[in-house]
Design a protein around this motif. Structure first.
Motif, PDB file in Angstrom:
ATOM      1  N   ASN A  98       0.829  -1.200   0.000  1.00 19.95           N
ATOM      2  CA  ASN A  98       0.000   0.000   0.000  1.00 19.95           C
ATOM      3  C   ASN A  98       0.866   1.254   0.000  1.00 19.95           C
ATOM      4  OD1 ASN A  98      -2.360  -1.407  -0.100  1.00 19.95           O
ATOM      5  ND2 ASN A  98      -2.628  -1.457   2.139  1.00 19.95           N
ATOM      6  N   GLU A  99       1.918   1.236   0.807  1.00 16.18           N
ATOM      7  CA  GLU A  99       2.815   2.400   0.837  1.00 16.18           C
ATOM      8  C   GLU A  99       3.533   2.571  -0.497  1.00 16.18           C
ATOM      9  OE1 GLU A  99       3.894   1.990   5.609  1.00 16.18           O
ATOM     10  OE2 GLU A  99       5.342   1.408   4.073  1.00 16.18           O
ATOM     11  N   LEU A 100       3.924   1.438  -1.071  1.00 13.49           N
ATOM     12  CA  LEU A 100       4.685   1.460  -2.321  1.00 13.49           C
ATOM     13  C   LEU A 100       3.908   2.161  -3.441  1.00 13.49           C
ATOM     14  CD1 LEU A 100       7.349   0.281  -3.533  1.00 13.49           C
ATOM     15  CD2 LEU A 100       5.987  -1.705  -4.237  1.00 13.49           C
ATOM     16  N   PHE A 101       2.584   2.014  -3.404  1.00 11.98           N
ATOM     17  CA  PHE A 101       1.774   2.589  -4.485  1.00 11.98           C
ATOM     18  C   PHE A 101       0.939   3.787  -4.035  1.00 11.98           C
ATOM     19  CE2 PHE A 101       2.585  -1.784  -6.006  1.00 11.98           C
ATOM     20  CZ  PHE A 101       3.318  -1.420  -7.132  1.00 11.98           C
ATOM     21  N   ASP A 102       1.323   4.391  -2.919  1.00  9.82           N
ATOM     22  CA  ASP A 102       0.597   5.552  -2.395  1.00  9.82           C
ATOM     23  C   ASP A 102       1.454   6.802  -2.624  1.00  9.82           C
ATOM     24  OD1 ASP A 102      -1.042   7.240  -0.992  1.00  9.82           O
ATOM     25  OD2 ASP A 102      -0.250   6.644   0.975  1.00  9.82           O
ATOM     26  N   PRO A 103       1.101   7.627  -3.635  1.00  9.49           N
ATOM     27  CA  PRO A 103       1.980   8.738  -4.023  1.00  9.49           C
ATOM     28  C   PRO A 103       2.455   9.631  -2.863  1.00  9.49           C
ATOM     29  CG  PRO A 103       0.235   8.470  -5.628  1.00  9.49           C
ATOM     30  CD  PRO A 103      -0.071   7.522  -4.492  1.00  9.49           C
ATOM     31  N   PRO A 104       1.600   9.986  -1.893  1.00 11.62           N
ATOM     32  CA  PRO A 104       2.142  10.856  -0.837  1.00 11.62           C
ATOM     33  C   PRO A 104       3.082  10.142   0.140  1.00 11.62           C
ATOM     34  CG  PRO A 104      -0.280  10.750  -0.756  1.00 11.62           C
ATOM     35  CD  PRO A 104       0.174   9.704  -1.701  1.00 11.62           C
ATOM     36  N   ASP A 105       3.119   8.829   0.128  1.00 12.30           N
ATOM     37  CA  ASP A 105       3.938   8.118   1.106  1.00 12.30           C
ATOM     38  C   ASP A 105       5.414   8.352   0.825  1.00 12.30           C
ATOM     39  OD1 ASP A 105       3.457   5.695   3.241  1.00 12.30           O
ATOM     40  OD2 ASP A 105       5.430   5.576   2.261  1.00 12.30           O
ATOM     41  N   ARG A 106       6.218   8.407   1.895  1.00 11.44           N
ATOM     42  CA  ARG A 106       7.640   8.684   1.666  1.00 11.44           C
ATOM     43  C   ARG A 106       8.352   7.490   1.019  1.00 11.44           C
ATOM     44  NH1 ARG A 106      11.560   7.794   5.669  1.00 11.44           N
ATOM     45  NH2 ARG A 106      10.905   6.379   7.316  1.00 11.44           N
ATOM     46  N   ARG A 107       7.723   6.356   1.000  1.00  8.68           N
ATOM     47  CA  ARG A 107       8.324   5.202   0.324  1.00  8.68           C
ATOM     48  C   ARG A 107       7.649   4.905  -1.017  1.00  8.68           C
ATOM     49  NH1 ARG A 107       8.731   3.721   5.747  1.00  8.68           N
ATOM     50  NH2 ARG A 107      10.877   3.314   6.411  1.00  8.68           N
ATOM     51  N   PHE A 108       6.927   5.887  -1.569  1.00  5.22           N
ATOM     52  CA  PHE A 108       6.272   5.688  -2.866  1.00  5.22           C
ATOM     53  C   PHE A 108       7.302   5.236  -3.909  1.00  5.22           C
ATOM     54  CE2 PHE A 108       4.879   7.569  -6.999  1.00  5.22           C
ATOM     55  CZ  PHE A 108       3.779   6.752  -7.198  1.00  5.22           C
ATOM     56  N   HIS A 109       7.018   4.083  -4.525  1.00  6.26           N
ATOM     57  CA  HIS A 109       7.897   3.511  -5.559  1.00  6.26           C
ATOM     58  C   HIS A 109       9.323   3.248  -5.076  1.00  6.26           C
ATOM     59  CE1 HIS A 109       5.431   4.209  -9.487  1.00  6.26           C
ATOM     60  NE2 HIS A 109       4.755   3.594  -8.552  1.00  6.26           N
ATOM     61  N   TYR A 110       9.492   3.047  -3.784  1.00  7.27           N
ATOM     62  CA  TYR A 110      10.847   2.746  -3.294  1.00  7.27           C
ATOM     63  C   TYR A 110      11.059   1.226  -3.291  1.00  7.27           C
ATOM     64  CZ  TYR A 110      15.015   2.443  -0.473  1.00  7.27           C
ATOM     65  OH  TYR A 110      16.277   2.138  -0.043  1.00  7.27           O
ATOM     66  N   PRO A 111      12.011   0.731  -4.108  1.00  7.65           N
ATOM     67  CA  PRO A 111      12.132  -0.723  -4.353  1.00  7.65           C
ATOM     68  C   PRO A 111      12.642  -1.542  -3.171  1.00  7.65           C
ATOM     69  CG  PRO A 111      13.554   0.548  -5.854  1.00  7.65           C
ATOM     70  CD  PRO A 111      12.940   1.524  -4.912  1.00  7.65           C
ATOM     71  N   PHE A 112      13.028  -0.902  -2.071  1.00 11.62           N
ATOM     72  CA  PHE A 112      13.573  -1.676  -0.948  1.00 11.62           C
ATOM     73  C   PHE A 112      12.724  -1.546   0.308  1.00 11.62           C
ATOM     74  CE2 PHE A 112      16.781  -0.571  -3.979  1.00 11.62           C
ATOM     75  CZ  PHE A 112      17.299  -1.816  -4.290  1.00 11.62           C
ATOM     76  N   THR A 113      11.465  -1.188   0.116  1.00 12.17           N
ATOM     77  CA  THR A 113      10.522  -1.074   1.220  1.00 12.17           C
ATOM     78  C   THR A 113      10.332  -2.433   1.901  1.00 12.17           C
ATOM     79  OG1 THR A 113       9.380   0.664   0.002  1.00 12.17           O
ATOM     80  CG2 THR A 113       8.140  -0.417   1.774  1.00 12.17           C
ATOM     81  N   ALA A 140      14.497   0.798   5.612  1.00 11.53           N
ATOM     82  CA  ALA A 140      15.165   1.731   4.717  1.00 11.53           C
ATOM     83  C   ALA A 140      14.143   2.617   4.036  1.00 11.53           C
ATOM     84  CB  ALA A 140      15.945   0.966   3.654  1.00 11.53           C
ATOM     85  N   CYS A 141      14.612   3.730   3.488  1.00  9.67           N
ATOM     86  CA  CYS A 141      13.749   4.599   2.696  1.00  9.67           C
ATOM     87  C   CYS A 141      14.615   5.244   1.615  1.00  9.67           C
ATOM     88  CB  CYS A 141      13.082   5.639   3.594  1.00  9.67           C
ATOM     89  SG  CYS A 141      14.178   6.998   4.037  1.00  9.67           S
ATOM     90  N   PRO A 142      13.995   6.003   0.702  1.00 11.12           N
ATOM     91  CA  PRO A 142      14.795   6.580  -0.388  1.00 11.12           C
ATOM     92  C   PRO A 142      15.913   7.498   0.126  1.00 11.12           C
ATOM     93  CG  PRO A 142      12.440   6.857  -0.818  1.00 11.12           C
ATOM     94  CD  PRO A 142      12.568   6.305   0.562  1.00 11.12           C
ATOM     95  N   ASP A 143      15.750   8.070   1.339  1.00 12.23           N
ATOM     96  CA  ASP A 143      16.771   8.982   1.854  1.00 12.23           C
ATOM     97  C   ASP A 143      17.998   8.268   2.393  1.00 12.23           C
ATOM     98  OD1 ASP A 143      15.311  11.172   1.239  1.00 12.23           O
ATOM     99  OD2 ASP A 143      14.297  11.261   3.199  1.00 12.23           O
ATOM    100  N   CYS A 144      17.805   7.038   2.887  1.00 13.62           N
ATOM    101  CA  CYS A 144      18.926   6.422   3.597  1.00 13.62           C
ATOM    102  C   CYS A 144      19.261   5.012   3.137  1.00 13.62           C
ATOM    103  CB  CYS A 144      18.635   6.413   5.105  1.00 13.62           C
ATOM    104  SG  CYS A 144      17.244   5.364   5.565  1.00 13.62           S
ATOM    105  N   GLY A 145      18.423   4.413   2.318  1.00  9.88           N
ATOM    106  CA  GLY A 145      18.618   2.999   2.001  1.00  9.88           C
ATOM    107  C   GLY A 145      19.308   2.754   0.669  1.00  9.88           C
ATOM    108  N   PRO A 146      19.313   1.493   0.246  1.00  5.12           N
ATOM    109  CA  PRO A 146      19.944   1.105  -1.011  1.00  5.12           C
ATOM    110  C   PRO A 146      19.259   1.765  -2.210  1.00  5.12           C
ATOM    111  CG  PRO A 146      19.312  -0.826   0.299  1.00  5.12           C
ATOM    112  CD  PRO A 146      18.701   0.360   0.948  1.00  5.12           C
TER     113      PRO A 146
END
Ligand code: ZN
Ligand code: ZN
Ligand code: FE
Length: 759
Positions: free
Chosen positions: A113-128, A179-185
């Motif tokens: 759900n987070e992966l496909f939720d545009p406002p989420d900070r992990r939107f489209h982040y492949p290592f969620t 992890a997240c886009p700011d700190c992860g792989p």
């Protein structure tokens, strides 16, 4: 209010799976005080408060978080202590040493759900990931399972991730790979030349490349896949050529279950397995109009399909792709690539591009492969999602290292009554695989704190796994191959015997130095007796005969008809008679033609005789294709003989071969002949079992061996044996092929120790 204090000790997979936050939440919900603590066996909890609330808390424990598995719960009561709050106590070094390590688990619903939720900070982040999903086994370097002991160590969590990690009410409390886009792989794209492709969005670029017909090596959880558009024949056949893989089916990854249902016939069982947290490759009956390239699975009526199991995979399907080939990133039979540099060099002639990330894979782990059967699944390969989850045995003892067999190798280490069967390691003739085996045993010893005191191996003198055992300075035991098959099926049910075991496989080293593989054994956990077997025939050229099933057909024809040349069959017209007369001379001279009682080779012979498969490109191909063509509705059976030699029953299949030749001459369809042959093998096993039951009084039957991966055979046999009043046991936890040998060897060694100590 009557206050009580309960101390609860829980064993199982309860660490690194969100168990402590779950307990924390439950304690708060019931207004209890106390603490929860990870210790060396699992989790210990103390709760204090009103008696009824403690009861409520205890019953709440029975629905743990999705990844937790409780093996054992012990509750004792103490005098109230006067705790003021409920806390999660941090464990010290050494406290979590004996805890179990979870397999890698597919992305959970919340993370999706987070992966496909545009406002989420992990939107489209492949290592969620979170405590309910994500990598585990493949990233762990040492225990305890803490971030610094995983390949996530180089990534320092940002304040937002760190806050989640420390918040007991958060889904990511102590999620080690958080992890997240700011700190992860992150992802990078490389060309086959090794040059990095400057792409602002490597994933989006990869999707475009795949849509454009390129082959991309994609780094996943336990290794690289080779991915490409599964609907384009030009692309898939190019992949085949580059991979030097002629016929072995490629696995598919589909966007969702809806797409799978357009390609394959799906029932609720298969659907459940596809969507399970383990997400294995599931072998499913293919629909006639399935829109995939013919090269995906030549000569097959089935497709091997899986669903995306990491966020990265899910993101490959957002732009309209529905089906990808996602086959192991290797050259023909080598093990799957899992290190970046190694993949870039080994796969550069196969892949056009590489999608790589900087989270290192510590341990290679292939996709698991299963087939639905009888309301459950049978394994063809047990790896990701299942390993290193232990199998519980009814016997403890000194730790054992069981080395398994050389084909489809797994090894097994035991600690107390847990058998840690490794992920599928592969075929040991390969140096890479051998290394993988050695490194794997070292890793398991370290992760599970096992120092084996005994080593178990197959009796085959040329097995690399057995030679490895010879080189280790430990007491050794050899276990006959088919006995180990039987024991491994018994181990799954913690059975002790006496029972009858029917072991049908390709080849295994017999106690008398000949090749076995069609065996009827009386077994207990301590010993076996060979009560019956398929009649032996020469295996012309040894292992070469395995690659060239036509040799087996020729041997059988020669035996039944005394010649081949004059038979005037399509098969005999097709073979190289010159070559055959050389082989025949070798057989007569007793050169490189060991006697062999293998059922797998009988399947090979019939497959070749029908023109289905005269030489194979992968192990078991001839038998697999013979099963594929068998006509479901056909009930006909061929004759055979059961002969008593002293106290052994021998199955003579010659009348079967004769009848098959008659059917071929009469123009009978191969689909019918194949079904009749299958039915005959079912009848052979049933009649043998009945005779042996009369003789020995055994009515429990264990079925093992690679031949039983044939579900046409297994299904009919199951029905018929049960009809005759037998209790039938089949493999459910490990494959029936040689992937099960290590478990059987370990089971034997544990029981042998029991025998020693009671003497
Ligand atoms: Zn999750
Ligand atoms: Zn972060
Ligand atoms: Fe075997």
């Amino acid at each position: 209010m009557q206050a009580i204090r309960a101390c609860i000790q829980i064993e199982g997979i309860v660490q690194g799976v969100g168990f402590r936050p779950f307990v924390y939440g439950l304690a708060h919900q019931h207004e209890l005080t106390g603490w929860v603590y990870n210790d060396e066996r699992g989790v210990t909890i103390e709760v204090e408060g009103d008696k009824d609330r403690v009861k409520g808390f205890l019953s709440g424990l029975s629905s743990p978080p999705p990844l937790a598995t409780i093996d054992k719960t012990d509750v004792s009561y103490l005098l109230p202590f006067g705790y003021e709050e409920f806390e999660i106590k941090m464990s010290g070094a050494g406290d979590e040493r004996r805890a179990l390590i979870s397999p890698d688990i597919a992305t959970c619903k919340d993370c999706l759900n987070e992966l496909f939720d545009p406002p989420d900070r992990r939107f489209h982040y492949p290592f969620t990931n979170c405590t309910n999903c994500g990598p585990r086994f493949t990233i762990i370097e040492d225990i305890p399972y803490d971030r610094h002991n995983t390949t996530m160590a180089p990534f320092k969590m940002c304040p937002a991730c760190d806050a989640e990690y420390h918040d007991p009410s958060d889904r990511r409390f102590h999620a080690q790979p958080n992890a997240c886009p700011d700190c992860g792989p992150d992802l990078r794209l490389f060309a086959a030349s090794g040059m990095r492709v400057a792409a602002h969005d490597p994933l989006g670029e990869t999707v475009r490349l795949l849509q454009g017909g390129k082959i991309v090596a994609i780094k996943g959880l336990g290794g690289f896949h080779l991915g490409c558009d599964a609907t384009r024949e030009d692309v898939v056949s190019r992949l085949r050529k580059r991979k030097f893989r002629e016929d072995k089916p490629f696995a598919l990854m589909c966007r969702d279950v809806g797409v799978v249902s357009r390609l394959c016939r799906l029932d609720s069982l298969s659907r459940g397995v596809l969507e399970s947290k383990e997400r294995p490759i599931v072998i499913l009956p293919r629909k006639r109009d399935a829109k995939v390239a013919p090269s995906v699975a030549p000569f097959q009526k089935t497709l091997g399909v899986m669903l995306p199991y990491t966020p990265l995979h899910h993101l490959l399907f957002v732009e309209g792709i529905e089906v990808l080939v996602m086959t192991s990133g290797n050259v023909s039979d080598e093990p799957i690539s899992f290190k970046d540099a190694e993949a870039l060099s080994r796969l550069k002639k196969i892949a056009d591009f590489f999608l790589i990330h900087n989270r290192e894979i510590r341990t290679r782990c292939d996709d698991s492969v299963v087939k639905p059967f009888n309301g459950t699944i049978t394994f063809l390969r047990r790896a990701r999602g299942f390993a290193p989850f232990p199998i519980k045995l009814n016997r403890s003892g000194r730790s054992v290292l069981a080395c398994g067999a050389d084909l489809k190798n797994t090894f097994c280490l035991t600690r107390d009554n847990s058998a840690f069967v490794s992920q599928h390691i592969g075929d040991m003739e390969n140096l890479e695989t051998l290394n993988s085996f050695v490194q794997g045993t070292e890793l398991f010893k370290q992760l599970f704190q096992i120092e084996p005191e005994l080593i178990v191996h197959d009796l085959h003198p040329d097995y690399h796994s057995a030679r490895y055992a010879m080189g280790v300075d430990l007491p050794r035991i050899g276990v006959q191959h088919h006995f180990a098959h039987a024991l491994s099926c018994m181990a799954e049910y913690n059975a002790m015997g006496p029972a009858l075991a029917v072991v049908l496989d390709g080849t295994g080293y017999g106690e008398d130095g000949t090749v076995w593989g069609g065996e009827f054994l009386e077994v207990t956990v301590r010993e076996y007796r060979r009560l019956g077997h398929l009649r032996q025939i020469p295996l012309p050229g040894g292992d070469r005969a395995v690659q060239e099933p036509w040799r087996m057909a020729a041997v059988y024809l020669e035996r039944v008809f005394g010649e081949i040349e004059g038979l005037q069959l399509p098969f005999t017209r097709g073979i190289d008679l010159e070559r055959w007369s050389q082989l025949r001379r070798a057989i007569e001279a007793g050169l490189n033609s060991p006697p062999c009682s293998s059922m797998g080779r009988l399947f090979d012979a019939v497959s070749a005789l029908l023109g289905v498969r005269e030489s194979v490109n992968y192990e078991g191909q001839a038998a697999i294709e013979l099963e594929q063509i068998a006509e479901q509705g056909e009930r006909g059976v061929y004759p055979f003989e059961i002969i008593e030699y002293g106290d052994t029953l021998v199955v003579n299949p010659d009348p079967m071969i004769e009848a098959i030749v008659q059917d071929i001459r009469g123009g009978e369809a191969s689909t019918i002949i194949s079904a009749r042959f299958h039915n005959s093998v079912v009848k052979v096993v049933c009649e043998m079992a009945q005779k042996l039951r009369e003789w020995k009084g055994l009515s429990d039957i264990f079925l093992s061996g690679g031949v039983f991966q044939n579900t046409f055979l297994l299904g009919r046999l199951w029905d018929m044996l049960r009809e005759k009043g037998f209790t039938v046991y089949t493999h459910q936890k490990v494959p029936s092929n040689d992937g099960c040998i290590s478990l059987g060897q370990a089971y034997y060694a544990l029981h042998l120790q029991g025998a020693e100590s009671t003497q």
